[in-house]
Design a protein around this motif. Structure first.
Motif, PDB file in Angstrom:
ATOM      1  N   ALA A 290       0.832  -1.205   0.000  1.00 60.16           N
ATOM      2  CA  ALA A 290       0.000   0.000   0.000  1.00 60.16           C
ATOM      3  C   ALA A 290       0.867   1.255   0.000  1.00 60.16           C
ATOM      4  O   ALA A 290       0.563   2.237  -0.684  1.00 60.16           O
ATOM      5  N   ALA A 291       1.985   1.210   0.735  1.00 58.46           N
ATOM      6  CA  ALA A 291       2.867   2.385   0.783  1.00 58.46           C
ATOM      7  C   ALA A 291       3.426   2.716  -0.595  1.00 58.46           C
ATOM      8  O   ALA A 291       3.756   3.864  -0.884  1.00 58.46           O
ATOM      9  N   LEU A 292       3.528   1.713  -1.472  1.00 57.09           N
ATOM     10  CA  LEU A 292       4.040   1.966  -2.821  1.00 57.09           C
ATOM     11  C   LEU A 292       2.908   2.152  -3.834  1.00 57.09           C
ATOM     12  O   LEU A 292       3.109   2.051  -5.038  1.00 57.09           O
ATOM     13  N   GLY A 293       1.702   2.387  -3.307  1.00 53.34           N
ATOM     14  CA  GLY A 293       0.601   2.756  -4.191  1.00 53.34           C
ATOM     15  C   GLY A 293      -0.274   1.600  -4.632  1.00 53.34           C
ATOM     16  O   GLY A 293      -1.139   1.775  -5.499  1.00 53.34           O
ATOM     17  N   GLY A 294      -0.083   0.414  -4.074  1.00 55.09           N
ATOM     18  CA  GLY A 294      -0.890  -0.740  -4.469  1.00 55.09           C
ATOM     19  C   GLY A 294      -2.046  -0.969  -3.516  1.00 55.09           C
ATOM     20  O   GLY A 294      -2.225  -0.226  -2.547  1.00 55.09           O
ATOM     21  N   PRO A 295      -2.847  -1.998  -3.801  1.00 58.22           N
ATOM     22  CA  PRO A 295      -3.934  -2.356  -2.885  1.00 58.22           C
ATOM     23  C   PRO A 295      -3.342  -2.966  -1.615  1.00 58.22           C
ATOM     24  O   PRO A 295      -2.309  -3.642  -1.687  1.00 58.22           O
ATOM     25  N   ALA A 296      -3.977  -2.716  -0.461  1.00 55.13           N
ATOM     26  CA  ALA A 296      -3.446  -3.255   0.793  1.00 55.13           C
ATOM     27  C   ALA A 296      -3.261  -4.758   0.653  1.00 55.13           C
ATOM     28  O   ALA A 296      -4.224  -5.488   0.404  1.00 55.13           O
ATOM     29  N   THR A 297      -2.012  -5.209   0.758  1.00 55.06           N
ATOM     30  CA  THR A 297      -1.693  -6.624   0.528  1.00 55.06           C
ATOM     31  C   THR A 297      -0.609  -7.047   1.502  1.00 55.06           C
ATOM     32  O   THR A 297       0.460  -6.451   1.524  1.00 55.06           O
ATOM     33  N   PRO A 298      -0.866  -8.075   2.314  1.00 54.11           N
ATOM     34  CA  PRO A 298       0.190  -8.515   3.222  1.00 54.11           C
ATOM     35  C   PRO A 298       1.317  -9.202   2.467  1.00 54.11           C
ATOM     36  O   PRO A 298       1.112  -9.690   1.347  1.00 54.11           O
ATOM     37  N   GLY A 299       2.485  -9.230   3.084  1.00 51.57           N
ATOM     38  CA  GLY A 299       3.618  -9.905   2.455  1.00 51.57           C
ATOM     39  C   GLY A 299       4.615 -10.338   3.511  1.00 51.57           C
ATOM     40  O   GLY A 299       4.648  -9.790   4.614  1.00 51.57           O
ATOM     41  N   VAL A 300       5.394 -11.356   3.159  1.00 50.84           N
ATOM     42  CA  VAL A 300       6.455 -11.794   4.064  1.00 50.84           C
ATOM     43  C   VAL A 300       7.565 -12.388   3.214  1.00 50.84           C
ATOM     44  O   VAL A 300       7.297 -12.965   2.155  1.00 50.84           O
ATOM     45  N   GLY A 301       8.811 -12.199   3.656  1.00 45.96           N
ATOM     46  CA  GLY A 301       9.921 -12.713   2.849  1.00 45.96           C
ATOM     47  C   GLY A 301      11.224 -12.632   3.604  1.00 45.96           C
ATOM     48  O   GLY A 301      11.259 -12.284   4.786  1.00 45.96           O
ATOM     49  N   PHE A 302      12.301 -12.962   2.907  1.00 45.20           N
ATOM     50  CA  PHE A 302      13.639 -12.809   3.491  1.00 45.20           C
ATOM     51  C   PHE A 302      14.642 -12.566   2.394  1.00 45.20           C
ATOM     52  O   PHE A 302      14.335 -12.767   1.207  1.00 45.20           O
ATOM     53  N   ALA A 303      15.837 -12.115   2.779  1.00 47.28           N
ATOM     54  CA  ALA A 303      16.959 -12.031   1.852  1.00 47.28           C
ATOM     55  C   ALA A 303      18.159 -12.691   2.520  1.00 47.28           C
ATOM     56  O   ALA A 303      18.409 -12.475   3.711  1.00 47.28           O
ATOM     57  N   LEU A 304      18.848 -13.500   1.744  1.00 47.81           N
ATOM     58  CA  LEU A 304      19.994 -14.233   2.263  1.00 47.81           C
ATOM     59  C   LEU A 304      21.227 -13.820   1.459  1.00 47.81           C
ATOM     60  O   LEU A 304      21.172 -13.761   0.231  1.00 47.81           O
ATOM     61  N   GLY A 305      22.316 -13.492   2.156  1.00 45.40           N
ATOM     62  CA  GLY A 305      23.538 -13.056   1.473  1.00 45.40           C
ATOM     63  C   GLY A 305      24.348 -14.251   0.994  1.00 45.40           C
ATOM     64  O   GLY A 305      24.765 -15.089   1.784  1.00 45.40           O
ATOM     65  N   LEU A 306      24.571 -14.324  -0.329  1.00 48.84           N
ATOM     66  CA  LEU A 306      25.285 -15.495  -0.860  1.00 48.84           C
ATOM     67  C   LEU A 306      26.750 -15.526  -0.436  1.00 48.84           C
ATOM     68  O   LEU A 306      27.306 -16.584  -0.151  1.00 48.84           O
ATOM     69  N   GLU A 307      27.392 -14.338  -0.379  1.00 49.37           N
ATOM     70  CA  GLU A 307      28.791 -14.318   0.066  1.00 49.37           C
ATOM     71  C   GLU A 307      28.895 -14.845   1.492  1.00 49.37           C
ATOM     72  O   GLU A 307      29.786 -15.619   1.823  1.00 49.37           O
ATOM     73  N   ARG A 308      27.969 -14.381   2.334  1.00 47.36           N
ATOM     74  CA  ARG A 308      28.023 -14.845   3.734  1.00 47.36           C
ATOM     75  C   ARG A 308      27.697 -16.324   3.828  1.00 47.36           C
ATOM     76  O   ARG A 308      28.275 -17.048   4.632  1.00 47.36           O
ATOM     77  N   PHE A 309      26.796 -16.778   2.993  1.00 47.37           N
ATOM     78  CA  PHE A 309      26.461 -18.201   2.986  1.00 47.37           C
ATOM     79  C   PHE A 309      27.713 -19.022   2.638  1.00 47.37           C
ATOM     80  O   PHE A 309      28.024 -20.010   3.299  1.00 47.37           O
ATOM     81  N   LEU A 310      28.442 -18.573   1.614  1.00 48.39           N
ATOM     82  CA  LEU A 310      29.649 -19.308   1.214  1.00 48.39           C
ATOM     83  C   LEU A 310      30.725 -19.224   2.297  1.00 48.39           C
ATOM     84  O   LEU A 310      31.498 -20.166   2.493  1.00 48.39           O
ATOM     85  N   MET A 311      30.759 -18.088   3.017  1.00 52.85           N
ATOM     86  CA  MET A 311      31.712 -17.960   4.132  1.00 52.85           C
ATOM     87  C   MET A 311      31.411 -18.991   5.218  1.00 52.85           C
ATOM     88  O   MET A 311      32.319 -19.581   5.801  1.00 52.85           O
ATOM     89  N   VAL A 312      30.117 -19.168   5.505  1.00 51.84           N
ATOM     90  CA  VAL A 312      29.745 -20.151   6.525  1.00 51.84           C
ATOM     91  C   VAL A 312      30.134 -21.548   6.041  1.00 51.84           C
ATOM     92  O   VAL A 312      30.688 -22.348   6.792  1.00 51.84           O
ATOM     93  N   LEU A 313      29.886 -21.803   4.751  1.00 46.05           N
ATOM     94  CA  LEU A 313      30.260 -23.108   4.188  1.00 46.05           C
ATOM     95  C   LEU A 313      31.764 -23.350   4.330  1.00 46.05           C
ATOM     96  O   LEU A 313      32.193 -24.440   4.678  1.00 46.05           O
ATOM     97  N   ASP A 314      32.557 -22.308   4.068  1.00 44.41           N
ATOM     98  CA  ASP A 314      34.014 -22.426   4.238  1.00 44.41           C
ATOM     99  C   ASP A 314      34.350 -22.791   5.669  1.00 44.41           C
ATOM    100  O   ASP A 314      35.175 -23.654   5.930  1.00 44.41           O
TER     101      ASP A 314
END
Ligand code: ATP
Ligand code: MG
Length: 437
Positions: A290-314
């Motif tokens: 809604a803040a970006l001008g759309g119809p009120a719509t719930p949402g949920v998500g995540f972002a995962l850092g690939l560099e950090r993921f590979l660091m953990v794998l290392d």
């Protein structure tokens, strides 16, 4: 001339590292697909306004990390510092919400003007998912589960920390409670937190400055200020996490850096990352569309850092060395090359995913074998004067150091099939430090 170098905080990825990226990305596409998420690709740059409105002007990102520029047409553009706002912009532009809930994911670069250090770059890469259209706590747990599956597929043990930061109904009261707590202590706070205090006191909880620690630790937690619906939502998220056997730790200091979050916020944390401890961050953002001008719509998500993921794998050392793969063709001299080039053409046509390489140099057999070994090839096909005289090829298993002969036949297609049959029948290689996933 001064030596040219990649800009600070960016990195080149080349073999064999690029193979790790490819296999991580392949796994991401596979897991997202398994959960019914479709890929979305958006432009690398967007209008600056999208991020000011969609990320929030009281955030680190908008305050000090954006790569913004004016193009030749006088528009203010910004290299995307995150992808949630661009994804929302895209689904609104293409009216995707009219088709019902949307499950989307992305993989790609983000840009932030940060002080480069281990785990923190100016160009980095994120895998993220966004689930639009469900206010239900089941959706929160679904996205957490996607992240968990990716970690689990790589044998990574990361801790899930969660919190709820309420909604427009209960945040004002909590904000007041925070102000009442921090204002008398403003003198002890870092300069940055003092500045944030009046604009967005929640962000003070996020502070990593050591001088803020005492005041942050004694701050009231949101849990006691949540309104009825937010409290019910949070307790259902926790019950569902218990139901799927996902351990978690409620951390009242997790508020996330972006302004648009509501209710659930979470991070997956790994000890392997030191100060840059979050490999993944996400949460619910019921007010963003809604803040970006759309119809009120719930949402949920995540972002995962690939560099950090590979660091953990290392750090956990699970993919120390990949298994050998492919056939190196070694043709010693021009006569041998003339014979082998058509065979290589057939091999490359028939080999499926098995890489076939050929060395065109005049290097001796010893150094060609060494190169093949360094390139992690599993096998070599060798043709030199001796093989030509015997009308045969030598097939060598570079892992187990055994070899056999293949009689040369006139039909290159038939020869290629024999070679591949031999290759595919090679016994499995025991590789230290690898995890079969
Ligand atoms: P931090 O508190 O570490 O700055 P953030 O809150 O800015 O993280 P998000 O915007 O939530 O991070 O991004 C999600 C994930 O992307 C982070 O958990 C991290 O793995 C990764 N990430 C963010 N910024 C960078 C960066 N500059 N370099 C590498 N990875 C990053
Ligand atoms: Mg940051």
């Amino acid at each position: 001339m001064e030596k040219l170098a990649a800009p600070r905080g960016t990195a080149d990825v080349y073999p064999p590292q690029s193979e790790r990226w490819q296999s991580l990305e392949a796994r991401i596409h596979q897991i997202a697909r398994r959960f019914g998420y479709g890929e979305i690709r958006t432009p690398t740059f967007e209008s600056t306004e999208l991020f000011v409105r969609g990320v929030g002007d009281a955030t680190d990102i908008v305050e000090k990390e954006m790569y913004s520029f004016t193009d030749r047409g006088g528009r203010s553009l910004t290299l995307r510092p995150e992808l949630t706002a661009p994804v929302v912009r895209a689904i609104l532009e293409h009216n995707l919400l009219a088709q019902g809930p949307q499950r989307l994911y992305y993989v790609g670069p983000i840009f932030r003007y940060e002080r480069p250090q281990k785990g923190r770059y100016r160009e980095s890469h994120q895998f993220g998912v966004e689930c639009f259209g469900y206010a239900e706590p089941e959706a929160d747990v679904e996205v957490i589960q996607i992240c968990r599956e990716l970690l689990r597929a790589h044998g990574i043990d990361a801790t899930l920390e969660i919190n709820s930061i309420g909604d427009a109904a209960c945040r004002p009261a909590y904000r007041d409670a925070l102000l009442a707590h921090f204002r008398p202590r403003a003198g002890e706070l870092s300069a940055e937190s003092r500045q944030r205090l009046e604009r967005n006191p929640l962000r003070v909880l996020d502070s990593k400055a050591p001088e803020d620690r005492a005041a942050v630790e004694s701050a009231p937690s949101f849990e006691n200020h949540l309104c009825g619906p937010c409290a019910a939502h949070f307790s259902r998220v926790r019950a569902l996490l218990d139901a799927i056997g996902q351990p978690y730790h409620v951390n009242p200091r997790i508020v996330r850096g972006l302004d648009y979050y509501t209710r659930t916020v979470f991070e997956f944390i790994s000890d392997a990352l030191g100060a840059q401890s979050a490999v993944c961050g996400g949460g619910r953002y019921d007010d963003l569309v809604a803040a970006l001008g759309g119809p009120a719509t719930p949402g949920v998500g995540f972002a995962l850092g690939l560099e950090r993921f590979l660091m953990v794998l290392d750090a956990v050392g699970h993919d120390a060395r990949p298994a050998r793969d492919g056939i190196a063709v070694i043709a010693l001299g021009e006569t041998a090359r003339t014979r082998l080039v058509p065979l290589v053409a057939e091999l490359r046509r028939e080999s499926g995913a098995v890489p076939i390489t050929i060395d065109y140099s005049e290097a001796r057999i010893g150094s060609q074998l060494k190169r093949a070994d360094r390139a992690n090839a599993r096998a070599a096909i060798i043709a030199g004067d001796e093989e030509i005289a015997r009308r045969a090829l030598t097939l060598r298993d570079l892992a187990l150091r055994t070899q056999s002969d293949l009689e040369e036949v006139a039909d290159h297609g038939a020869a290629a099939r024999s070679v591949l049959e031999w290759y595919r029948a090679l016994p499995g290689e025991i590789v230290p430090g690898t995890l079969a996933v």
